[in-house]
Enzyme design. Structure first.
Site, mmCIF file in Angstrom:
data_model
loop_
_atom_site.group_PDB
_atom_site.id
_atom_site.type_symbol
_atom_site.label_atom_id
_atom_site.label_comp_id
_atom_site.label_asym_id
_atom_site.label_seq_id
_atom_site.Cartn_x
_atom_site.Cartn_y
_atom_site.Cartn_z
ATOM 1 N N TYR A 157 0.840 -1.214 0.000
ATOM 2 C CA TYR A 157 0.000 0.000 0.000
ATOM 3 C C TYR A 157 0.865 1.250 0.000
ATOM 4 C CZ TYR A 157 -3.531 3.308 1.871
ATOM 5 O OH TYR A 157 -4.380 4.370 2.087
HETATM 6 P P1 NAP Z 1 -13.272 2.451 0.975
HETATM 7 O O1 NAP Z 1 -14.472 2.818 1.759
HETATM 8 O O2 NAP Z 1 -12.792 1.058 1.000
HETATM 9 O O3 NAP Z 1 -13.553 2.903 -0.551
HETATM 10 C C1 NAP Z 1 -12.670 2.557 -1.579
HETATM 11 C C2 NAP Z 1 -13.306 2.887 -2.915
HETATM 12 O O4 NAP Z 1 -12.401 2.485 -3.968
HETATM 13 C C3 NAP Z 1 -14.617 2.177 -3.128
HETATM 14 O O5 NAP Z 1 -15.561 3.041 -3.727
HETATM 15 C C4 NAP Z 1 -14.241 1.060 -4.096
HETATM 16 O O6 NAP Z 1 -15.347 0.748 -4.926
HETATM 17 C C5 NAP Z 1 -13.134 1.713 -4.919
HETATM 18 N N1 NAP Z 1 -12.307 0.699 -5.554
HETATM 19 C C6 NAP Z 1 -11.513 -0.228 -4.953
HETATM 20 N N2 NAP Z 1 -10.982 -1.049 -5.866
HETATM 21 C C7 NAP Z 1 -11.454 -0.638 -7.079
HETATM 22 C C8 NAP Z 1 -11.270 -1.091 -8.415
HETATM 23 N N3 NAP Z 1 -10.513 -2.184 -8.726
HETATM 24 N N4 NAP Z 1 -11.897 -0.449 -9.424
HETATM 25 C C9 NAP Z 1 -12.672 0.627 -9.145
HETATM 26 N N5 NAP Z 1 -12.888 1.115 -7.902
HETATM 27 C C10 NAP Z 1 -12.278 0.470 -6.888
HETATM 28 O O7 NAP Z 1 -12.027 3.331 1.380
HETATM 29 P P2 NAP Z 1 -11.828 4.894 1.733
HETATM 30 O O8 NAP Z 1 -11.253 4.954 3.076
HETATM 31 O O9 NAP Z 1 -13.022 5.691 1.391
HETATM 32 O O10 NAP Z 1 -10.647 5.226 0.719
HETATM 33 C C11 NAP Z 1 -10.670 6.329 -0.156
HETATM 34 C C12 NAP Z 1 -9.241 6.817 -0.364
HETATM 35 O O11 NAP Z 1 -8.748 7.377 0.875
HETATM 36 C C13 NAP Z 1 -8.246 5.713 -0.763
HETATM 37 O O12 NAP Z 1 -7.386 6.183 -1.777
HETATM 38 C C14 NAP Z 1 -7.459 5.480 0.528
HETATM 39 O O13 NAP Z 1 -6.164 4.980 0.273
HETATM 40 C C15 NAP Z 1 -7.446 6.873 1.124
HETATM 41 N N6 NAP Z 1 -7.165 6.953 2.563
HETATM 42 C C16 NAP Z 1 -8.045 6.387 3.441
HETATM 43 C C17 NAP Z 1 -7.785 6.473 4.823
HETATM 44 C C18 NAP Z 1 -8.729 5.882 5.841
HETATM 45 O O14 NAP Z 1 -8.433 5.917 7.046
HETATM 46 N N7 NAP Z 1 -9.883 5.363 5.450
HETATM 47 C C19 NAP Z 1 -6.636 7.136 5.270
HETATM 48 C C20 NAP Z 1 -5.754 7.706 4.336
HETATM 49 C C21 NAP Z 1 -6.042 7.604 2.969
HETATM 50 P P3 NAP Z 1 -15.784 -0.733 -5.369
HETATM 51 O O15 NAP Z 1 -15.324 -1.703 -4.332
HETATM 52 O O16 NAP Z 1 -17.263 -0.596 -5.499
HETATM 53 O O17 NAP Z 1 -15.110 -0.915 -6.705
#
Ligand code: NAP
Length: 240
Positions: A157
């Site tokens: 990651y």
């Molecule tokens: P999440 O709830 O797991 O959402 C991830 C999203 O990415 C979902 O809409 C998923 O949609 C999509 N996705 C995953 N694989 C995919 C694929 N192969 N094709 C198309 N879409 C795909 O996670 P989140 O926390 O909202 O993450 C959003 C961003 O924030 C990410 O870049 C993550 O690295 C970043 N981030 C998160 C945190 C945290 O604490 N949550 C902290 C720092 C950074 P589908 O599964 O429907 O395809």
């Protein structure tokens, strides 16, 4: 709906849940029309409902970001249908395995690199012509402090996010003399599915909901936002 982004079109990836869904709604509240993308159609429909409730409208694009040719077609098809694209929010991400570097299996490695890094490159390729033609094009890449703060077991990651940051910032340097503004956004820990997978025993009630973070991300798409090649971070300070 009236607002500073009225008449403008934003593409948000990973909009089926979590930060992407919340950001799409926040952009709709600012008046933008949306193209929302992810694999899960039901999740996209829920986001669409929330966008309508906020007075906005969205086009749904079910898409697996590992499908390179489909990502390549995204920009041209948005151009054909809407004639413009004003903002790209490259938000979709996967955590991948939290495991020693030498134990990461090829399929898991490929998925993390393709979704978190490869798709950013494909999205730049496909969206750049429209974003550069827009009166105030904006691109925001969602990152994570793990890109800059390596931690045991987070190699896949963290490496994918570090590569994505470099690519986005290189593109920002290349576009410095254009109207396009390219920035990185680190949301910090949020109560989403990705975080739950990473920290299953954590008290989620102590974490912000993505809806609390999304307005700061959406604001990076405003025409008056003039930062470029910046990292806007909501992450707690080191050790937090
Ligand atoms: P999440 O709830 O797991 O959402 C991830 C999203 O990415 C979902 O809409 C998923 O949609 C999509 N996705 C995953 N694989 C995919 C694929 N192969 N094709 C198309 N879409 C795909 O996670 P989140 O926390 O909202 O993450 C959003 C961003 O924030 C990410 O870049 C993550 O690295 C970043 N981030 C998160 C945190 C945290 O604490 N949550 C902290 C720092 C950074 P589908 O599964 O429907 O395809």
């Amino acid at each position: 709906m009236p607002g500073p982004l009225e008449g403008r079109l934003a593409l948000v990836t990973g909009a089926s849940r979590g930060l992407g869904a919340a950001t799409a709604v926040a952009l709709a509240r600012l008046g933008a029309d949306l193209v929302i993308s992810a694999r899960t159609i039901g999740g996209l429909e829920e986001t669409d409902d929330a966008i309508r409730a906020a007075g906005g409208r969205a086009s749904l694009v079910p898409l697996d970001l590992r499908d390179g040719p489909s990502v390549d077609r995204l920009g041209p098809s948005i151009g054909e249908r809407f004639g413009r694209l004003d903002a790209l929010v490259a938000n979709a991400g996967v955590l991948g395995p939290l495991t020693p570097a030498g134990h990461i299996l090829p399929d898991a490695w490929a998925e993390v690199i393709e979704v978190n890094l490869g798709a950013a490159w494909r999205l730049i390729r496909t969206a750049a012509p429209l974003l550069l033609a827009a009166p105030a094009g904006r691109a925001v890449f969602v990152t994570d402090r793990r890109a800059r703060m390596p931690r045991a077991y987070w190699g896949a990651y963290g490496a994918s996010k570090a590569g994505m940051e470099y690519l986005a910032l290189a593109w920002a340097e290349e576009t410095r003399n254009t109207r396009l503004r390219v920035n990185l956004f680190d949301p910090g820990p949020m109560a989403t599915r990705l975080r739950l997978r990473a920290m299953p025993a954590e008290d989620r009630s102590a974490l912000p909901a993505p809806e609390e973070i999304a307005p700061a991300l959406a604001a990076l798409c405003l025409p008056e936002e003039n930062r470029h090649a910046a990292l806007i971070s909501r992450a707690p300070s080191p050790g937090g």
